[in-house]
Motif scaffolding. Structure first.
Motif, PDB file in Angstrom:
ATOM      1  N   GLN A 280       0.819  -1.195   0.127  1.00  0.00           N
ATOM      2  CA  GLN A 280      -0.162   0.029   0.087  1.00  0.00           C
ATOM      3  C   GLN A 280       0.920   1.529  -0.016  1.00  0.00           C
ATOM      4  OE1 GLN A 280      -3.126   0.055   2.813  1.00  0.00           O
ATOM      5  NE2 GLN A 280      -4.217  -1.683   2.291  1.00  0.00           N
ATOM      6  N   SER A 281       2.076   1.200   0.613  1.00  0.00           N
ATOM      7  CA  SER A 281       2.822   2.534   0.628  1.00  0.00           C
ATOM      8  C   SER A 281       3.537   2.924  -0.694  1.00  0.00           C
ATOM      9  CB  SER A 281       4.054   2.366   1.637  1.00  0.00           C
ATOM     10  OG  SER A 281       5.107   1.112   1.288  1.00  0.00           O
ATOM     11  N   LEU A 282       3.463   1.778  -1.646  1.00  0.00           N
ATOM     12  CA  LEU A 282       4.041   1.994  -3.030  1.00  0.00           C
ATOM     13  C   LEU A 282       3.021   2.681  -3.839  1.00  0.00           C
ATOM     14  CD1 LEU A 282       6.263  -1.460  -3.241  1.00  0.00           C
ATOM     15  CD2 LEU A 282       6.708   1.042  -2.554  1.00  0.00           C
ATOM     16  N   THR A 283       1.831   2.686  -3.576  1.00  0.00           N
ATOM     17  CA  THR A 283       0.821   3.175  -4.621  1.00  0.00           C
ATOM     18  C   THR A 283       0.867   4.709  -4.341  1.00  0.00           C
ATOM     19  OG1 THR A 283      -1.002   3.372  -2.850  1.00  0.00           O
ATOM     20  CG2 THR A 283      -0.771   1.268  -4.104  1.00  0.00           C
ATOM     21  N   LEU A 284       0.164   5.547  -5.370  1.00  0.00           N
ATOM     22  CA  LEU A 284       0.144   7.050  -5.101  1.00  0.00           C
ATOM     23  C   LEU A 284      -0.440   7.512  -3.933  1.00  0.00           C
ATOM     24  CD1 LEU A 284       0.411   9.851  -6.546  1.00  0.00           C
ATOM     25  CD2 LEU A 284      -1.737   9.502  -7.546  1.00  0.00           C
ATOM     26  N   SER A 285      -1.638   7.097  -3.210  1.00  0.00           N
ATOM     27  CA  SER A 285      -2.095   7.226  -2.103  1.00  0.00           C
ATOM     28  C   SER A 285      -1.179   7.042  -1.003  1.00  0.00           C
ATOM     29  CB  SER A 285      -3.466   6.829  -2.078  1.00  0.00           C
ATOM     30  OG  SER A 285      -3.247   5.168  -1.792  1.00  0.00           O
ATOM     31  N   GLY A 286      -0.513   5.938  -1.188  1.00  0.00           N
ATOM     32  CA  GLY A 286       0.131   5.533  -0.277  1.00  0.00           C
ATOM     33  C   GLY A 286       1.535   6.519  -0.088  1.00  0.00           C
ATOM     34  N   ALA A 287       2.095   6.813  -1.096  1.00  0.00           N
ATOM     35  CA  ALA A 287       3.201   7.906  -1.254  1.00  0.00           C
ATOM     36  C   ALA A 287       2.790   9.097  -0.431  1.00  0.00           C
ATOM     37  CB  ALA A 287       3.572   8.061  -2.636  1.00  0.00           C
ATOM     38  N   MET A 288       1.662   9.542  -1.017  1.00  0.00           N
ATOM     39  CA  MET A 288       0.974  10.953  -0.467  1.00  0.00           C
ATOM     40  C   MET A 288       0.861  10.760   1.283  1.00  0.00           C
ATOM     41  SD  MET A 288       0.727  12.661  -2.621  1.00  0.00           S
ATOM     42  CE  MET A 288      -0.448  14.194  -2.117  1.00  0.00           C
ATOM     43  N   LYS A 289       0.460   9.607   1.747  1.00  0.00           N
ATOM     44  CA  LYS A 289       0.198   9.547   3.294  1.00  0.00           C
ATOM     45  C   LYS A 289       1.689   9.488   3.933  1.00  0.00           C
ATOM     46  CE  LYS A 289      -4.094   6.950   3.145  1.00  0.00           C
ATOM     47  NZ  LYS A 289      -4.792   5.657   3.282  1.00  0.00           N
ATOM     48  N   SER A 290       2.462   8.811   3.180  1.00  0.00           N
ATOM     49  CA  SER A 290       3.848   8.706   3.745  1.00  0.00           C
ATOM     50  C   SER A 290       4.588   9.910   3.666  1.00  0.00           C
ATOM     51  CB  SER A 290       4.911   7.864   2.713  1.00  0.00           C
ATOM     52  OG  SER A 290       4.635   6.313   2.531  1.00  0.00           O
ATOM     53  N   LEU A 291       4.219  10.916   2.786  1.00  0.00           N
ATOM     54  CA  LEU A 291       4.739  12.244   2.613  1.00  0.00           C
ATOM     55  C   LEU A 291       4.210  12.969   4.021  1.00  0.00           C
ATOM     56  CD1 LEU A 291       6.305  14.472   1.311  1.00  0.00           C
ATOM     57  CD2 LEU A 291       4.356  14.989   0.085  1.00  0.00           C
ATOM     58  N   ALA A 292       3.068  12.786   4.018  1.00  0.00           N
ATOM     59  CA  ALA A 292       2.486  13.375   5.442  1.00  0.00           C
ATOM     60  C   ALA A 292       3.011  13.082   6.561  1.00  0.00           C
ATOM     61  CB  ALA A 292       0.848  13.337   5.385  1.00  0.00           C
ATOM     62  N   ASN A 293       3.415  11.883   6.786  1.00  0.00           N
ATOM     63  CA  ASN A 293       3.952  11.111   7.849  1.00  0.00           C
ATOM     64  C   ASN A 293       5.169  11.804   7.953  1.00  0.00           C
ATOM     65  OD1 ASN A 293       1.700   9.476   8.697  1.00  0.00           O
ATOM     66  ND2 ASN A 293       2.580   7.944   7.408  1.00  0.00           N
ATOM     67  N   THR A 294       6.067  11.800   6.985  1.00  0.00           N
ATOM     68  CA  THR A 294       7.376  12.453   7.066  1.00  0.00           C
ATOM     69  C   THR A 294       7.407  13.979   7.426  1.00  0.00           C
ATOM     70  OG1 THR A 294       7.978  10.997   5.431  1.00  0.00           O
ATOM     71  CG2 THR A 294       9.556  12.702   5.645  1.00  0.00           C
ATOM     72  N   PHE A 295       6.402  14.725   6.993  1.00  0.00           N
ATOM     73  CA  PHE A 295       6.328  15.944   7.181  1.00  0.00           C
ATOM     74  C   PHE A 295       6.012  16.131   8.916  1.00  0.00           C
ATOM     75  CE2 PHE A 295       3.830  19.999   7.455  1.00  0.00           C
ATOM     76  CZ  PHE A 295       4.768  20.938   6.916  1.00  0.00           C
ATOM     77  N   GLY A 296       4.886  15.069   9.118  1.00  0.00           N
ATOM     78  CA  GLY A 296       4.625  15.120  10.649  1.00  0.00           C
ATOM     79  C   GLY A 296       5.779  14.868  11.410  1.00  0.00           C
ATOM     80  N   ASP A 297       6.606  14.161  10.964  1.00  0.00           N
ATOM     81  CA  ASP A 297       7.899  13.964  11.877  1.00  0.00           C
ATOM     82  C   ASP A 297       8.916  15.151  12.045  1.00  0.00           C
ATOM     83  OD1 ASP A 297       7.413  11.232  12.613  1.00  0.00           O
ATOM     84  OD2 ASP A 297       8.610  10.414  10.960  1.00  0.00           O
ATOM     85  N   PHE A 298       9.007  15.790  10.749  1.00  0.00           N
ATOM     86  CA  PHE A 298       9.495  17.346  10.642  1.00  0.00           C
ATOM     87  C   PHE A 298       9.155  18.026  11.700  1.00  0.00           C
ATOM     88  CE2 PHE A 298       9.882  21.343   8.607  1.00  0.00           C
ATOM     89  CZ  PHE A 298      11.622  21.554   8.791  1.00  0.00           C
TER      90      PHE A 298
END
Length: 222
Positions: A129-147
């Motif tokens: 799921q993390s390799l899909t477009l929606s998954g990549a968007m969620k991963s980006l949101a999580n990374t930004f959250g960590d920042f």
């Protein structure tokens, strides 16, 4: 977000009875290969830790939890609750999903039976799921959250000290009517002073707008 991360870490610490850096690091690693944020993963680990205390066993159960939640589209905490109860009690709450669990309650055999069954049916779902477009968007949101969490952590101690101090102060005056009146009067005076100080800046801003408009008119006429 910093507060949510701190709360998730404290939940896991309370469930284990100590801080486990290995599990904190594992949650961060799983965030990078799934659509789940590390604070959500830590909260799920805290639920699992009610039944599982060993670090390596907790890691196995956590990975299985992510795959089950991803495959079934369920809340991560709900998946952790199902797995934890199926391992830590005689009831197999996972049977409705076709997952077999065998072995004595709380045993290593029962944990391995549950996690291997989940891996056989739903293994790799969280990563896929993390390799899909929606998954990549969620991963980006999580990374930004960590920042944001890292930025916020620089101020956590100061803000916490301020909040604790303010809370103690308010508790000390809440039953003192005279003190409350004085506090309200002080706030009122400070508000008036603040407005008085800001008014000149407002006048300057309006003056600047008039000057700009005047120059525009002159340039138009010329």
């Amino acid at each position: 977000l910093t507060a949510e991360q701190e709360l998730a870490e404290k939940k896991l610490e309370a469930a284990l009875g100590f801080t486990n850096q290995g599990l904190l690091d594992y949650a961060s690693a799983l965030q990078r290969s799934s659509v789940f944020g590390d604070e959500a993963i830590l909260t799920a680990q805290a639920l699992l830790a009610a039944f599982i205390k060993d670090e390596e066993q907790l890691k196995l159960a956590t990975k299985a939890t992510l795959d089950l939640a991803a495959a079934k589209g369920m809340d991560l905490n709900a998946a952790a609750d199902l797995i934890g109860k199926s391992i830590g009690s005689s009831t197999n709450a996972l049977s409705r999903y076709g997952i077999e669990v065998e072995g004595a309650v709380g045993s290593t055999q029962r944990l391995e039976s549950a996690t291997s069954s989940i891996a056989r049916l739903y293994g790799g779902q969280a990563l896929a799921q993390s390799l899909t477009l929606s998954g990549a968007m969620k991963s980006l949101a999580n990374t930004f959250g960590d920042f944001q969490e890292k930025i916020g952590s620089e101020f956590t101690a100061d803000v916490k000290e301020l909040v604790v101090g303010l809370n103690l102060f308010l508790q000390s005056i809440q039953d003192n009517e005279e003190a409350i009146k004085k506090f309200a009067k002080t706030i009122k005076i400070l508000s008036i002073v603040a407005i008085s100080l800001l008014l000149p800046f407002g006048s300057l801003a309006r003056g600047a707008r008039f000057l700009v408009a005047g120059f525009r008119n002159l340039s138009t006429k010329s």
